[in-house]
Structure formats: C-alpha cells, structure tokens
Design a protein around this motif. Structure first.
Motif, PDB file in Angstrom:
ATOM      1  N   MET A   1       0.838  -1.198   0.000  1.00 50.85           N
ATOM      2  CA  MET A   1       0.000   0.000   0.000  1.00 50.85           C
ATOM      3  C   MET A   1       0.878   1.254   0.000  1.00 50.85           C
ATOM      4  SD  MET A   1      -2.966   1.085   2.753  1.00 50.85           S
ATOM      5  CE  MET A   1      -1.791   1.094   4.114  1.00 50.85           C
ATOM      6  N   ALA A   2       0.529   2.192  -0.850  1.00 45.84           N
ATOM      7  CA  ALA A   2       1.284   3.440  -0.930  1.00 45.84           C
ATOM      8  C   ALA A   2       1.102   4.244   0.353  1.00 45.84           C
ATOM      9  CB  ALA A   2       0.822   4.260  -2.127  1.00 45.84           C
ATOM     10  N   LEU A   3       2.141   5.011   0.720  1.00 49.02           N
ATOM     11  CA  LEU A   3       2.051   5.860   1.899  1.00 49.02           C
ATOM     12  C   LEU A   3       1.277   7.141   1.603  1.00 49.02           C
ATOM     13  CD1 LEU A   3       2.852   6.478   4.827  1.00 49.02           C
ATOM     14  CD2 LEU A   3       4.973   7.466   3.950  1.00 49.02           C
TER      15      LEU A   3
ATOM     16  N   ASP B   1      -6.441  18.057 -11.474  1.00 48.42           N
ATOM     17  CA  ASP B   1      -6.427  16.608 -11.674  1.00 48.42           C
ATOM     18  C   ASP B   1      -5.047  16.012 -11.379  1.00 48.42           C
ATOM     19  OD1 ASP B   1      -7.574  14.148 -12.298  1.00 48.42           O
ATOM     20  OD2 ASP B   1      -6.942  14.272 -14.394  1.00 48.42           O
ATOM     21  N   VAL B   2      -4.557  16.259 -10.180  1.00 45.73           N
ATOM     22  CA  VAL B   2      -3.232  15.786  -9.771  1.00 45.73           C
ATOM     23  C   VAL B   2      -3.311  14.337  -9.289  1.00 45.73           C
ATOM     24  CG1 VAL B   2      -1.380  16.068  -8.069  1.00 45.73           C
ATOM     25  CG2 VAL B   2      -2.355  18.075  -9.210  1.00 45.73           C
ATOM     26  N   ASN B   3      -2.448  13.491  -9.852  1.00 44.44           N
ATOM     27  CA  ASN B   3      -2.348  12.089  -9.447  1.00 44.44           C
ATOM     28  C   ASN B   3      -0.896  11.786  -9.080  1.00 44.44           C
ATOM     29  OD1 ASN B   3      -5.133  10.815 -10.146  1.00 44.44           O
ATOM     30  ND2 ASN B   3      -4.601  12.047 -11.945  1.00 44.44           N
ATOM     31  N   ILE B   4      -0.682  11.405  -7.828  1.00 39.64           N
ATOM     32  CA  ILE B   4       0.669  11.120  -7.325  1.00 39.64           C
ATOM     33  C   ILE B   4       0.596   9.896  -6.431  1.00 39.64           C
ATOM     34  CG2 ILE B   4       2.571  11.946  -5.861  1.00 39.64           C
ATOM     35  CD1 ILE B   4       1.739  14.817  -6.590  1.00 39.64           C
ATOM     36  N   THR B   5       1.568   8.999  -6.556  1.00 39.49           N
ATOM     37  CA  THR B   5       1.694   7.858  -5.649  1.00 39.49           C
ATOM     38  C   THR B   5       3.127   7.796  -5.142  1.00 39.49           C
ATOM     39  OG1 THR B   5       0.007   6.587  -6.842  1.00 39.49           O
ATOM     40  CG2 THR B   5       1.489   5.357  -5.401  1.00 39.49           C
ATOM     41  N   LEU B   6       3.278   7.735  -3.813  1.00 40.11           N
ATOM     42  CA  LEU B   6       4.602   7.679  -3.195  1.00 40.11           C
ATOM     43  C   LEU B   6       4.658   6.551  -2.175  1.00 40.11           C
ATOM     44  CD1 LEU B   6       5.172  11.493  -2.501  1.00 40.11           C
ATOM     45  CD2 LEU B   6       6.193  10.142  -4.342  1.00 40.11           C
ATOM     46  N   GLU B   7       5.761   5.799  -2.218  1.00 43.50           N
ATOM     47  CA  GLU B   7       5.989   4.741  -1.243  1.00 43.50           C
ATOM     48  C   GLU B   7       6.710   5.311  -0.019  1.00 43.50           C
ATOM     49  OE1 GLU B   7       4.671   1.837  -1.828  1.00 43.50           O
ATOM     50  OE2 GLU B   7       4.032   2.437  -3.825  1.00 43.50           O
ATOM     51  N   GLY B   8       6.837   4.490   1.016  1.00 48.38           N
ATOM     52  CA  GLY B   8       7.574   4.893   2.207  1.00 48.38           C
ATOM     53  C   GLY B   8       9.075   4.851   1.971  1.00 48.38           C
ATOM     54  N   GLY B   9       9.824   5.529   2.827  1.00 48.53           N
ATOM     55  CA  GLY B   9      11.278   5.494   2.756  1.00 48.53           C
ATOM     56  C   GLY B   9      11.875   6.327   1.640  1.00 48.53           C
ATOM     57  N   ARG B  10      11.212   7.412   1.256  1.00 51.00           N
ATOM     58  CA  ARG B  10      11.687   8.251   0.155  1.00 51.00           C
ATOM     59  C   ARG B  10      11.801   9.703   0.596  1.00 51.00           C
ATOM     60  NH1 ARG B  10      13.543   5.634  -4.075  1.00 51.00           N
ATOM     61  NH2 ARG B  10      12.542   6.857  -5.720  1.00 51.00           N
TER      62      ARG B  10
ATOM     63  N   ILE C   1      -6.849  12.947  -1.171  1.00 51.16           N
ATOM     64  CA  ILE C   1      -5.522  12.470  -0.782  1.00 51.16           C
ATOM     65  C   ILE C   1      -5.713  11.380   0.263  1.00 51.16           C
ATOM     66  CG2 ILE C   1      -3.373  13.040   0.421  1.00 51.16           C
ATOM     67  CD1 ILE C   1      -3.445  15.784  -0.792  1.00 51.16           C
ATOM     68  N   LEU C   2      -4.965  10.290   0.099  1.00 58.52           N
ATOM     69  CA  LEU C   2      -4.923   9.228   1.101  1.00 58.52           C
ATOM     70  C   LEU C   2      -3.518   9.162   1.682  1.00 58.52           C
ATOM     71  CD1 LEU C   2      -6.809   6.336  -0.754  1.00 58.52           C
ATOM     72  CD2 LEU C   2      -7.767   8.006   0.856  1.00 58.52           C
ATOM     73  N   ILE C   3      -3.425   9.087   3.001  1.00 57.89           N
ATOM     74  CA  ILE C   3      -2.140   8.938   3.684  1.00 57.89           C
ATOM     75  C   ILE C   3      -2.189   7.650   4.490  1.00 57.89           C
ATOM     76  CG2 ILE C   3      -0.577   9.912   5.407  1.00 57.89           C
ATOM     77  CD1 ILE C   3      -1.531  12.693   4.532  1.00 57.89           C
ATOM     78  N   ASP C   4      -1.293   6.743   4.172  1.00 58.77           N
ATOM     79  CA  ASP C   4      -1.273   5.424   4.811  1.00 58.77           C
ATOM     80  C   ASP C   4      -2.627   4.736   4.644  1.00 58.77           C
ATOM     81  OD1 ASP C   4       0.272   3.509   6.066  1.00 58.77           O
ATOM     82  OD2 ASP C   4      -0.291   4.140   8.097  1.00 58.77           O
ATOM     83  N   GLY C   5      -3.244   4.976   3.479  1.00 60.19           N
ATOM     84  CA  GLY C   5      -4.510   4.345   3.151  1.00 60.19           C
ATOM     85  C   GLY C   5      -5.740   5.005   3.743  1.00 60.19           C
ATOM     86  N   LYS C   6      -5.551   6.105   4.474  1.00 57.21           N
ATOM     87  CA  LYS C   6      -6.669   6.760   5.157  1.00 57.21           C
ATOM     88  C   LYS C   6      -6.962   8.129   4.549  1.00 57.21           C
ATOM     89  CE  LYS C   6      -5.451   4.590   9.582  1.00 57.21           C
ATOM     90  NZ  LYS C   6      -4.203   3.967   9.146  1.00 57.21           N
TER      91      LYS C   6
END
Length: 234
Positions: free
Chosen positions: A1-3, A21-30, A60-65
C-alpha cells in the motif's frame, strides 16, 4: 500500500485552478522534492494533505486513510512561515509539542537545540530569523512521523542555515518514513532527493526517480527543471 496518494486532486479558488487533476503515488522510505515555480500549486497540495484546505474534487490518502484525525497523527508539517506563538521560548515549545504529539522525541529536540547553542529560555521573537527557522525545523523533525511535509524549509535563510537544515532533515527521520520537500531552490536540495515531482500551473509535469532522471537526460535535476519551466540560469 502506498504511503501517500493523490487521486484526481483538483482545487479551485473562484475561477483560478490551483490544482488540476493531480495524481501522485509515493511509497515509504523516500525523500521527495515537490518542485515548481512560486504559485505552481505546491503549498495548496501540502495544505490539503494537512487538512487545512478542502479539495474541490478528488482526494488524498495517507497510509490508506482519508485526511482527518488519524492522518494528522502520522504527519509532521513544517509550514512556510512560523506557526507557533513567538512569545514562547524554545524549552516551552518543546514541552508544548511533547504534550500535543505522542510521537514527539523530547530528548532529540533538546539535544539539537543545545548542539546549536540556542538560548532555550529566550522568547522566540527575540531570536534571529535563521534561528527561528531552525527551532521550527527541530520541532518538526523531532516527531517520529510516517510522513513529513516541509513547505519551503530553506527559503529565505542563509547558505550555512540551509546546510544545517538539510543535515537535520537527513539525520532525524525514520528511514521507513517519507519526506516531501516543497521548494523552488532545486540546486540546494538535489543532493538529498530520491525522487522528484515537477508541478506547474497546478499540473504534474513529471515524476521520476532522481538517478533514473539524471541517467535518462544526462543532466542535473536543476538543469532539467530550468529547461522544463524555461527558467533563466542565474
């Protein structure tokens, strides 16, 4: 799950489209640079992520929330201006943050203040601009958050203070956390970034890993940024 996820994020102020229409996906540790000229939508995006603004569309979702009480528990936010009462002293602010945030590391905060020789008993309003910036950064980075949102952390301070700020960012965050640094001063932060997002006029122009981008273009991120946004070279 993306952070961190932006999904179709749009924000209008009257007839002005601040985010489109901004779409961004970021993983943890970056460590991620949110890079763009002044007025490009960086601060609007960060304020929505902190629940300070509501999007017109998208989320926006942060840690899936979804943004709310639960996300504020895992996000440490550095605004682009001082956000605490300047009549308080640094040691009073440390106690305030300790009471307010469960994840605040008082020992780490006090150590950094002492290492810098900051007078922790003096009201913040009596400190220099650069020292005020350092105090606020120390408080922000002393939380053990999952996501750090830093809005222009090196804007308007001298080069020595910038160096300290970058070292503090690198030395005081959980390696599984992600840091988003919003700035237009690319050359100053490029060396610490894992990933970059170019944003302009509310739209994402590019998202890429820094190493991949340099290898593909054969240039520094700063030079690529200037080409994309047609910035004049200083």
């Amino acid at each position: 799950m993306a952070l961190f996820e932006c999904k179709g994020l749009t924000k209008k102020y009257g007839n002005t489209l601040a985010l489109n229409d901004v779409n961004i996906t970021l993983e943890g540790g970056r460590i991620v640079g949110l890079l763009g000229p002044n007025g490009s939508g960086k601060t609007t995006l960060i304020k929505i992520a902190n629940g300070l603004l509501k999007p017109t569309k998208g989320e926006i979702l942060i840690d899936g929330k979804k943004i709310g009480v639960e996300t504020k528990k895992v996000v440490s936010y550095l605004p682009d201006r001082l956000a605490f009462p300047d009549w308080m002293s640094a040691d009073e602010l440390v106690r305030f943050y300790k009471d307010f945030f469960e994840d605040f590391d008082e020992v780490a905060a006090v150590k950094m203040l002492i290492d810098l020789g900051i007078d922790v008993k003096k009201p913040v309003k009596n400190l220099s601009k650069g020292t005020k910036e350092k105090v606020q950064l120390i408080l922000t980075m002393s939380r053990r958050a999952k996501l750090y949102l830093l809005d222009e952390p090196i804007g308007g301070v001298d080069p020595a203070t910038r160096d300290y700020i970058l070292k503090t960012i690198l030395g005081n965050y959980n390696e599984n956390a992600t840091i988003i640094i919003s700035t237009h001063l690319i050359s100053d932060v490029e060396s610490i970034l894992d990933e970059v997002i170019f944003i302009n006029n509310g739209k994402v122009e590019l998202q890429s890993g820094v190493d991949e981008l340099r290898e593909e273009r054969g240039k520094s991120v700063d030079k690529i940024f200037r080409e994309v946004f047609k910035c004049s070279v200083d």
